[in-house]
Design a protein around this motif. Structure first.
Motif, PDB file in Angstrom:
ATOM      1  N   HIS A  63      -8.497  45.071  39.804  1.00  0.00           N
ATOM      2  CA  HIS A  63      -7.203  44.525  39.376  1.00  0.00           C
ATOM      3  C   HIS A  63      -6.832  43.309  40.213  1.00  0.00           C
ATOM      4  O   HIS A  63      -6.409  42.266  39.678  1.00  0.00           O
ATOM      5  CB  HIS A  63      -6.140  45.623  39.506  1.00  0.00           C
ATOM      6  N   ALA A  64      -7.001  43.416  41.541  1.00  0.00           N
ATOM      7  CA  ALA A  64      -6.669  42.301  42.435  1.00  0.00           C
ATOM      8  C   ALA A  64      -7.619  41.124  42.234  1.00  0.00           C
ATOM      9  O   ALA A  64      -7.192  39.956  42.261  1.00  0.00           O
ATOM     10  CB  ALA A  64      -6.709  42.773  43.889  1.00  0.00           C
ATOM     11  N   GLU A  65      -8.906  41.422  42.027  1.00  0.00           N
ATOM     12  CA  GLU A  65      -9.896  40.356  41.819  1.00  0.00           C
ATOM     13  C   GLU A  65      -9.575  39.542  40.576  1.00  0.00           C
ATOM     14  O   GLU A  65      -9.670  38.305  40.584  1.00  0.00           O
ATOM     15  CB  GLU A  65     -11.294  40.954  41.711  1.00  0.00           C
ATOM     16  N   ARG A  66      -9.186  40.216  39.499  1.00  0.00           N
ATOM     17  CA  ARG A  66      -8.882  39.509  38.259  1.00  0.00           C
ATOM     18  C   ARG A  66      -7.645  38.624  38.410  1.00  0.00           C
ATOM     19  O   ARG A  66      -7.565  37.554  37.802  1.00  0.00           O
ATOM     20  CB  ARG A  66      -8.666  40.500  37.115  1.00  0.00           C
ATOM     21  N   MET A  67      -6.712  39.062  39.227  1.00  0.00           N
ATOM     22  CA  MET A  67      -5.495  38.280  39.417  1.00  0.00           C
ATOM     23  C   MET A  67      -5.775  36.962  40.138  1.00  0.00           C
ATOM     24  O   MET A  67      -5.194  35.920  39.799  1.00  0.00           O
ATOM     25  CB  MET A  67      -4.462  39.096  40.217  1.00  0.00           C
TER      26      MET A  67
END
Length: 414
Positions: A63-67
């Motif tokens: 989730h953090a990587e995609r953001m």
């Protein structure tokens, strides 16, 4: 540190796993990415299923990587629980330089000397927090580098935990494909974010009310004096709502978040909601007052247990106030209820960064602040922002020395 360093914190909680990416730009912290996922495999703050926990960590990281559009390779991990213990120790070394100027090497040697302490075989050191340095008997020194002296001493707090808890935590993170840059006590991290210098000096209890447990950290004289964990938290409020309204846990949690109020006198009778009850297809209507009648006794119990635990630790007459943090303190009317039950000044700490202005992010943001301030002096540097070529390749180059540094940190205990 360079002007565009990245620090990634991993907060493994009972209800949520949160990943926060902080960018350090000219000494200032900017939160550029946040990822979260529901916790599976965690009960009352402890890991009970490694495979489920690994999947939850992967989801939060993804989730953090995609953001942000980068690949997270290594993280700083927070640790908490009732297995944590504190003890004080003293280290002494002779200054090694011929000109008697104290350097980084001397600080590292005196800290290593302070690590020499008898521990039970099932425990190991997690953190070493210096209270003060002494140079030739002169105390109250926070950073002795550059000073002239013959004898360097340190008084420090040694934070220990059980090997089983520490190694299970490390195993979960490593199985999720991440490298561990360091393990940080959550109470220290939250205190970094939530408390002022004066609050730490005068005596304050930091109360982190999570889903599965409530962690108390007593700060006095400028440093962490005591920690304790109570096996009660927001999940118990949800459980009470389940039984009180005879509905499923999932529905009870949503109702708590949307309509919850910690005091009956502040609840609104005209605020209505419908609940699907267990064993029937019929919905029943309740008011916010009905819900508050369930929530208030449990929240009162939590604060009464906090007060009793502070008394048990011997600090009830020494502290000047309480600071609340954690996801469960976001509910309306928690603050006046806490002030009434704790019979002291109380405030709620909220991170002052865009995207994380919620008490549940206090630990994760605090870890980034803690790393920025303290890990630099230990020779560990945060992760670098990957180049565009590396982003395209989908990998961040390993940072040399971090794994070796972390192994050395525990080598005499593993």
């Amino acid at each position: 540190m360079s002007s565009n360093d990245l620090i990634v914190s991993l907060d493994i909680g009972t209800s949520k796993i949160r990943v926060i990416i902080g960018e350090i730009s000219n000494g200032a912290i900017n939160i550029i990415g946040v990822g979260s996922a529901d916790s599976e495999g965690i009960r009352k703050g402890a890991i009970v299923d490694i495979d489920q926990t690994v999947q939850s960590i992967k989801s939060a990281v993804d989730h953090a990587e995609r953001m942000v559009g980068i690949t997270i390779d290594e993280v700083y991990v927070g640790i908490a629980g009732n297995h944590i213990a504190l003890q004080t120790n003293h280290g002494v070394v002779a200054v090694s330089n011929e000109d008697r100027e104290i350097g980084q090497e001397d600080i590292e040697r005196v800290m290593q000397a302070a690590r020499v302490v008898a521990l039970p075989p099932e425990r190991e050191i997690i953190n070493l927090v210096p209270k003060q340095f002494l140079v030739d008997g002169l105390g109250d020194i926070q950073d002795p580098r550059g000073m002239i002296g013959v004898r360097l001493e340190v008084e420090c707090t040694i934070i220990t935990g059980t090997k089983a808890a520490v190694h299970n935590l490390m195993r979960c993170v490593e199985k999720a494909g991440l490298r561990i840059s360091g393990i940080i006590l959550m109470s220290l991290a939250s205190g970094m974010m939530a408390l002022s210098k004066d609050e730490k000096q005068m005596g304050t209890v930091l109360v982190d009310i999570g889903a599965g447990s409530t962690t108390l950290a007593v700060f006095e004289g400028g440093s962490l004096a005591a920690v304790s964990t109570l096996p009660i938290g927001g999940d118990y409020v949800t459980s009470d709502i389940c039984y009180g309204l005879k509905t499923q846990t999932e529905h009870a949690e949503k109702i708590k978040l949307k309509f919850g109020c910690a005091r009956v006198e502040d609840a609104a009778e005209d605020q209505k909601f419908k609940v699907m009850r267990v064993g029937t297809n019929v919905e029943k209507e309740f008011s916010q007052v009905d819900l508050a009648n369930i929530i208030e006794p449990r929240m009162q119990e939590i604060f009464q247990m906090v007060r009793q635990e502070v008394r048990r630790l011997g600090y009830l007459d020494k502290i000047n106030g309480y600071v609340l943090t954690g996801g469960s303190v976001s509910m309306p009317s928690v603050l006046p209820l806490a002030q009434s039950e704790l019979e002291a000044s109380v405030r709620i700490a909220v991170p002052d960064y865009i995207g994380v202005r919620d008490p549940s992010f206090s630990s994760g943001v605090g870890m980034i602040q803690y790393v920025t301030k303290y890990f630099r002096s230990r020779g560990a540097s945060p992760a670098k922002r990957p180049s565009k070529a590396k982003q395209a390749a989908g990998a961040v180059a390993p940072r040399p020395g971090v794994k070796e540094w972390f192994k050395n940190l525990f080598k005499e205990f593993i």
